[in-house]
Design a protein around this motif. Sequence first.
Motif, PDB file in Angstrom:
ATOM      1  N   GLU A   3       1.212  -3.638  14.184  1.00  0.00           N
ATOM      2  CA  GLU A   3       1.577  -2.561  13.029  1.00  0.00           C
ATOM      3  C   GLU A   3       0.542  -2.996  11.952  1.00  0.00           C
ATOM      4  OE1 GLU A   3       5.444  -3.980  11.892  1.00  0.00           O
ATOM      5  OE2 GLU A   3       5.117  -6.118  12.079  1.00  0.00           O
ATOM      6  N   ARG A   4       0.282  -2.002  10.990  1.00  0.00           N
ATOM      7  CA  ARG A   4      -0.584  -2.112   9.685  1.00  0.00           C
ATOM      8  C   ARG A   4       0.137  -1.884   8.712  1.00  0.00           C
ATOM      9  NH1 ARG A   4      -6.152  -1.867  10.959  1.00  0.00           N
ATOM     10  NH2 ARG A   4      -6.541  -0.883   8.949  1.00  0.00           N
ATOM     11  N   ASP A  21      -5.167  -4.394   8.361  1.00  0.00           N
ATOM     12  CA  ASP A  21      -4.302  -5.099   9.329  1.00  0.00           C
ATOM     13  C   ASP A  21      -3.428  -6.029   8.653  1.00  0.00           C
ATOM     14  OD1 ASP A  21      -5.879  -7.283   8.954  1.00  0.00           O
ATOM     15  OD2 ASP A  21      -7.121  -6.921  10.656  1.00  0.00           O
ATOM     16  N   SER A 268       0.032   0.336  14.614  1.00  0.00           N
ATOM     17  CA  SER A 268      -1.381   0.183  14.875  1.00  0.00           C
ATOM     18  C   SER A 268      -1.752   1.283  15.774  1.00  0.00           C
ATOM     19  CB  SER A 268      -1.770  -1.105  15.178  1.00  0.00           C
ATOM     20  OG  SER A 268      -1.410  -2.166  14.549  1.00  0.00           O
TER      21      SER A 268
END
Length: 270
Positions: A3-4, A21, A268
């Motif tokens: 995930e970001r 990030d 992501s």
Amino acid sequence: MGERLVYLKISDGNADLYSADVFGQWEERLTSSPGYDQSPKWNATLNKLIYYSNDSLGNFNVLSMDLRTGTTDTLPFSDLDNYQLSPDGRFIFYTVSEGETTHIWRANIDGSNPEQLTHHEGYNGRFSISPNVEKMAFISDRTGTNQLFILDLKSMELEQISFFPLMAKYSSWSPDGKQLALCLAGDAEELQWDIWLYTTANGALERITNTVYSEQEIAWSISGRKIAFHGTTASDGDQIYTIDLVDGSFVKITSGNFYHGEPTWVPSPK
């Protein structure tokens, strides 16, 4: 799944959306319109980022962005105030104001069957919808101060979660819908907001931060492990941080003499 973070950043007098990030690295600019881009929210059903966009003439739209290609589409009924698409993509939640009263409404995605969800006079807003679209958390001043309530969208039963002398401002649901993160502050002239967790099963309310930050605009991560927030300090301005709910560690995501706010989490790219 990785995930970001996506967040608003104001530089050169303009607001655009950026991504980084989980360590605050590899910042990427997502939008570059001449007006403000703001209020990003990830919609897993559409697999797109939903956000507000204003052009240089002030024309307002609600857009969806495919993060893989960067292509955008305009969503219908963008003229509704505080437009928010439900997690399942079936409903639009929005507010309608008349005088000093604001109510929350819901309609089908095609605008049909509009339904008023709140009925007490005064302010009702800053809502968040549970992942299964069965509950809505929102802020109301019906008791004299801004407090957080949860409305069951099936039974229409209402539960008050926070109480004076605390005041409430923002909320975010956990991915499984079993907990709600909320921002609470003491009733004082200079409000210092902290993050608390409410557990739906037993009604427990637990404070998880007590920092020099004033923590607002919270967003629970897709993995469920972290909460991102807009933290403000006199020395460092407005930055994005995350707190790890397992080990309690903090990570500063943004830096520099810019305004940062409104974080949300996105997957992501593979």
